[in-house]
Design a protein around this motif. Structure first.
Motif, PDB file in Angstrom:
ATOM      1  N   LEU A 147       0.841  -1.207   0.000  1.00 38.56           N
ATOM      2  CA  LEU A 147       0.000   0.000   0.000  1.00 38.56           C
ATOM      3  C   LEU A 147       0.875   1.255   0.000  1.00 38.56           C
ATOM      4  O   LEU A 147       0.536   2.267  -0.623  1.00 38.56           O
ATOM      5  CB  LEU A 147      -0.929   0.014   1.223  1.00 38.56           C
ATOM      6  N   GLY A 148       2.008   1.179   0.691  1.00 39.34           N
ATOM      7  CA  GLY A 148       2.945   2.317   0.716  1.00 39.34           C
ATOM      8  C   GLY A 148       3.457   2.611  -0.696  1.00 39.34           C
ATOM      9  O   GLY A 148       3.559   3.772  -1.102  1.00 39.34           O
ATOM     10  N   CYS A 149       3.761   1.556  -1.450  1.00 40.55           N
ATOM     11  CA  CYS A 149       4.232   1.754  -2.833  1.00 40.55           C
ATOM     12  C   CYS A 149       3.136   2.398  -3.676  1.00 40.55           C
ATOM     13  O   CYS A 149       3.403   3.284  -4.495  1.00 40.55           O
ATOM     14  CB  CYS A 149       4.626   0.417  -3.462  1.00 40.55           C
ATOM     15  N   MET A 150       1.916   1.949  -3.497  1.00 42.60           N
ATOM     16  CA  MET A 150       0.794   2.520  -4.271  1.00 42.60           C
ATOM     17  C   MET A 150       0.612   3.992  -3.938  1.00 42.60           C
ATOM     18  O   MET A 150       0.435   4.835  -4.819  1.00 42.60           O
ATOM     19  CB  MET A 150      -0.500   1.759  -3.962  1.00 42.60           C
ATOM     20  N   MET A 151       0.678   4.274  -2.651  1.00 43.49           N
ATOM     21  CA  MET A 151       0.482   5.653  -2.187  1.00 43.49           C
ATOM     22  C   MET A 151       1.557   6.579  -2.762  1.00 43.49           C
ATOM     23  O   MET A 151       1.263   7.673  -3.222  1.00 43.49           O
ATOM     24  CB  MET A 151       0.584   5.611  -0.671  1.00 43.49           C
ATOM     25  N   ARG A 152       2.786   6.103  -2.764  1.00 47.96           N
ATOM     26  CA  ARG A 152       3.874   6.936  -3.296  1.00 47.96           C
ATOM     27  C   ARG A 152       3.738   7.144  -4.804  1.00 47.96           C
ATOM     28  O   ARG A 152       4.315   8.058  -5.371  1.00 47.96           O
ATOM     29  CB  ARG A 152       5.241   6.319  -2.953  1.00 47.96           C
ATOM     30  N   ALA A 153       2.958   6.280  -5.448  1.00 47.53           N
ATOM     31  CA  ALA A 153       2.685   6.469  -6.884  1.00 47.53           C
ATOM     32  C   ALA A 153       1.407   7.283  -7.086  1.00 47.53           C
ATOM     33  O   ALA A 153       0.913   7.373  -8.215  1.00 47.53           O
ATOM     34  CB  ALA A 153       2.577   5.109  -7.566  1.00 47.53           C
ATOM     35  N   GLY A 154       0.865   7.855  -6.020  1.00 46.45           N
ATOM     36  CA  GLY A 154      -0.250   8.794  -6.157  1.00 46.45           C
ATOM     37  C   GLY A 154      -1.626   8.246  -5.861  1.00 46.45           C
ATOM     38  O   GLY A 154      -2.620   8.959  -5.990  1.00 46.45           O
ATOM     39  N   THR A 155      -1.699   6.980  -5.450  1.00 47.17           N
ATOM     40  CA  THR A 155      -3.024   6.400  -5.182  1.00 47.17           C
ATOM     41  C   THR A 155      -3.503   6.797  -3.787  1.00 47.17           C
ATOM     42  O   THR A 155      -2.799   6.604  -2.796  1.00 47.17           O
ATOM     43  CB  THR A 155      -2.951   4.859  -5.303  1.00 47.17           C
ATOM     44  N   THR A 156      -4.721   7.312  -3.730  1.00 43.91           N
ATOM     45  CA  THR A 156      -5.296   7.681  -2.423  1.00 43.91           C
ATOM     46  C   THR A 156      -6.514   6.827  -2.076  1.00 43.91           C
ATOM     47  O   THR A 156      -7.004   6.881  -0.959  1.00 43.91           O
ATOM     48  CB  THR A 156      -5.693   9.173  -2.397  1.00 43.91           C
ATOM     49  N   LEU A 157      -7.023   6.086  -3.048  1.00 39.59           N
ATOM     50  CA  LEU A 157      -8.130   5.145  -2.791  1.00 39.59           C
ATOM     51  C   LEU A 157      -7.870   3.902  -3.623  1.00 39.59           C
ATOM     52  O   LEU A 157      -7.605   3.994  -4.826  1.00 39.59           O
ATOM     53  CB  LEU A 157      -9.475   5.782  -3.193  1.00 39.59           C
ATOM     54  N   VAL A 158      -7.958   2.730  -2.979  1.00 39.39           N
ATOM     55  CA  VAL A 158      -7.642   1.492  -3.692  1.00 39.39           C
ATOM     56  C   VAL A 158      -8.644   0.402  -3.322  1.00 39.39           C
ATOM     57  O   VAL A 158      -8.997   0.249  -2.151  1.00 39.39           O
ATOM     58  CB  VAL A 158      -6.179   1.045  -3.401  1.00 39.39           C
ATOM     59  N   GLU A 159      -9.068  -0.331  -4.326  1.00 38.24           N
ATOM     60  CA  GLU A 159      -9.912  -1.497  -4.090  1.00 38.24           C
ATOM     61  C   GLU A 159      -8.995  -2.670  -3.771  1.00 38.24           C
ATOM     62  O   GLU A 159      -7.992  -2.881  -4.467  1.00 38.24           O
ATOM     63  CB  GLU A 159     -10.752  -1.792  -5.344  1.00 38.24           C
ATOM     64  N   CYS A 160      -9.315  -3.427  -2.712  1.00 33.42           N
ATOM     65  CA  CYS A 160      -8.457  -4.541  -2.279  1.00 33.42           C
ATOM     66  C   CYS A 160      -9.301  -5.804  -2.146  1.00 33.42           C
ATOM     67  O   CYS A 160     -10.266  -5.829  -1.375  1.00 33.42           O
ATOM     68  CB  CYS A 160      -7.835  -4.230  -0.913  1.00 33.42           C
ATOM     69  N   LYS A 161      -8.890  -6.847  -2.861  1.00 33.24           N
ATOM     70  CA  LYS A 161      -9.666  -8.084  -2.861  1.00 33.24           C
ATOM     71  C   LYS A 161      -9.051  -9.135  -1.939  1.00 33.24           C
ATOM     72  O   LYS A 161      -7.827  -9.224  -1.826  1.00 33.24           O
ATOM     73  CB  LYS A 161      -9.679  -8.698  -4.269  1.00 33.24           C
TER      74      LYS A 161
END
Ligand SMILES: N=CN[C@@H](CCC(=O)O)C(=O)O
Ligand SMILES: [Zn+2]
Length: 431
Positions: A147-161
């Motif tokens: 999630l930290g990697c996603m956030m650093r790439a600009g993601t602020t909302l993510v769907e998680c399965k």
């Protein structure tokens, strides 16, 4: 939030009808766009947004094939020297798992197909075994890093399965891990129960569907009622050799009956008429769609069922590309997801947008709308996220660039470009 100085730009988001460039703008309420919530919200609000630099031209909102922004052509914009965009929204990921599958990448490069590997006990089944063995703490730790990697790439909302447990016990372990992140971390999470991700060994698809309906879903309902786990969506991998149409229908309908939004994998490797089924069941979103029929596309457009396209998967598996242009031309609400999973190892929505532009022939404004407001719509969250508007939460990114398009253009360059990521008004990443 203060607008960026010099060449730094405050990025907010794609607003329905205008995607990212917002400005202190007066919006005529004729947007045909996005989500029901988003549309009504937008139509009634005066949002502020990204500001063009004076030398930039306002986008031509009548751009053909971009139903999400086309009707905004009557809007009046006041251009300014800053440009804003919302935090990115990743509408499809499988981020909780243990075990390595880099060896499968080598097998695929050598010619094996996804289904060759799946049927030989690799793929999802390989990850299921490793995930069953992993402790909850171990799963949480790797999930948090991802999630930290996603956030650093600009993601602020993510769907998680979930979906690498298949048994009730391990599916619940995964959902607890997702719930913990939802409570403890700043990134926004939409949680999806995906117990029908693969047919467990020793069962038929129909038997697995029975188990899910009789045992898994009632337990989820109970845990939801007690406030122990919050699940938003239900997913099934509807595919030849995995869950057929009938089992898919039964599982999704039962999920809907306990209040979950339908958001599932369909028409990926074989044409299954999954889109038609999703529309019949009132799905909020269907992912993949490389093999969707013309009728499925038309039905999705009329039903405002969003298409979550996954450029990394089509790229890595060398599949035929989903027909994004036709979907856009017909008025489907097109969203994007990274599909982060051990098969498609990509955290980055800027790279996903780039692939969508090059391989699926989307324009940069279309890709940005798909990775912000339309992705929020796919998750049923366009009333709170996906654009920077009065009444929504302050999710935004600030990039160091003269033009927002660099975020897409510079393939793999987002780490250099993104200076700040802000969720709910709080800085959650600063370079
Ligand atoms: N297609 C099904 N599920 C994933 C792949 C999951 C895996 O291979 O582990 C997808 O969306 O690409
Ligand atoms: Zn998936």
């Amino acid at each position: 939030m203060e607008a960026g100085k010099g060449s730094r730009h405050l990025l907010t988001a794609a607003v329905p009808g205008s995607s990212m460039f917002f400005l202190a703008k007066k919006q005529s309420a004729s947007s045909t766009m996005m989500g029901d919530n988003a549309v009504s919200q937008r139509q009634s609000s005066n949002f502020t947004g990204g500001l063009f630099s004076p030398r930039e031209q306002a986008p031509t909102w009548s751009s053909p094939g971009c139903p999400t922004i086309s009707s905004a052509s009557h809007c009046e914009y006041q251009l300014s020297s800053d440009q804003e965009k919302a935090g990115l929204v990743d509408a499809h990921t499988h981020p909780v798992w243990a075990g390595e599958r880099v060896h499968e990448f080598a097998m695929k490069l050598a010619g094996a197909t996804y289904m060759d590997i799946h049927q030989a006990g690799g793929g999802i089944n390989f990850t299921v075994e490793r995930t069953r063995q992993a402790s909850e703490e171990e799963l949480y730790s790797s999930f948090q890093q991802r999630l930290g990697c996603m956030m650093r790439a600009g993601t602020t909302l993510v769907e998680c399965k979930s979906g690498y447990g298949l048994s009730l016990e391990t599916e619940l372990k995964m959902l607890r891990v997702i719930e913990r992140a939802r409570r403890e971390l700043d990134i926004g999470i939409s949680a999806t129960y995906c117990g029908a991700h693969s047919v467990p060994k020793g069962k038929t698809a129909s038997e697995a569907a029975d188990d899910i309906i009789k045992n898994h879903l009632p337990r989820l309902k109970e845990l939801g009622r007690n406030g122990e786990i919050h699940v938003d969506n239900i997913d099934v991998f509807c595919e030849k050799g995995v869950f057929d149409l009938d089992s898919t229908r039964r599982i999704l309908q039962s999920g809907k009956d306990i209040g979950l939004q339908i958001n599932f994998h369909g028409d990926e490797l074989h044409p299954m008429k999954a889109a038609e089924l999703g529309v019949e069941l009132g799905a909020q979103a269907i992912s993949h769609l490389e093999e969707v029929s013309d009728e499925g596309i038309a039905a999705m457009a009329s039903a405002r069922c969003s298409a979550v396209l996954l450029p990394t998967t089509a790229y890595m598996l060398r599949l035929k590309q989903p027909r994004a242009r036709k979907m856009l031309d017909e008025g489907v609400i097109v969203a994007l997801g990274s599909d982060f999973n051990p098969n498609a190892y990509c955290f980055s929505m800027p790279m996903v947008m780039h692939l969508a532009c090059v391989n699926m022939r989307m324009s940069m404004p279309e890709a940005l709308a798909a990775a912000t407001i339309n992705a929020a719509y796919a998750l049923g969250k366009s009333h709170t996220q996906g654009s920077l508007e009065v009444g929504k939460q302050g999710d935004l990114i600030i990039i160091n660039s003269p033009r927002w398009e660099h975020l897409i253009y510079q393939f793999g360059g987002h780490h250099e470009l993104i200076d700040y990521v802000i969720a709910k008004g709080k800085v959650i990443y600063k370079k």
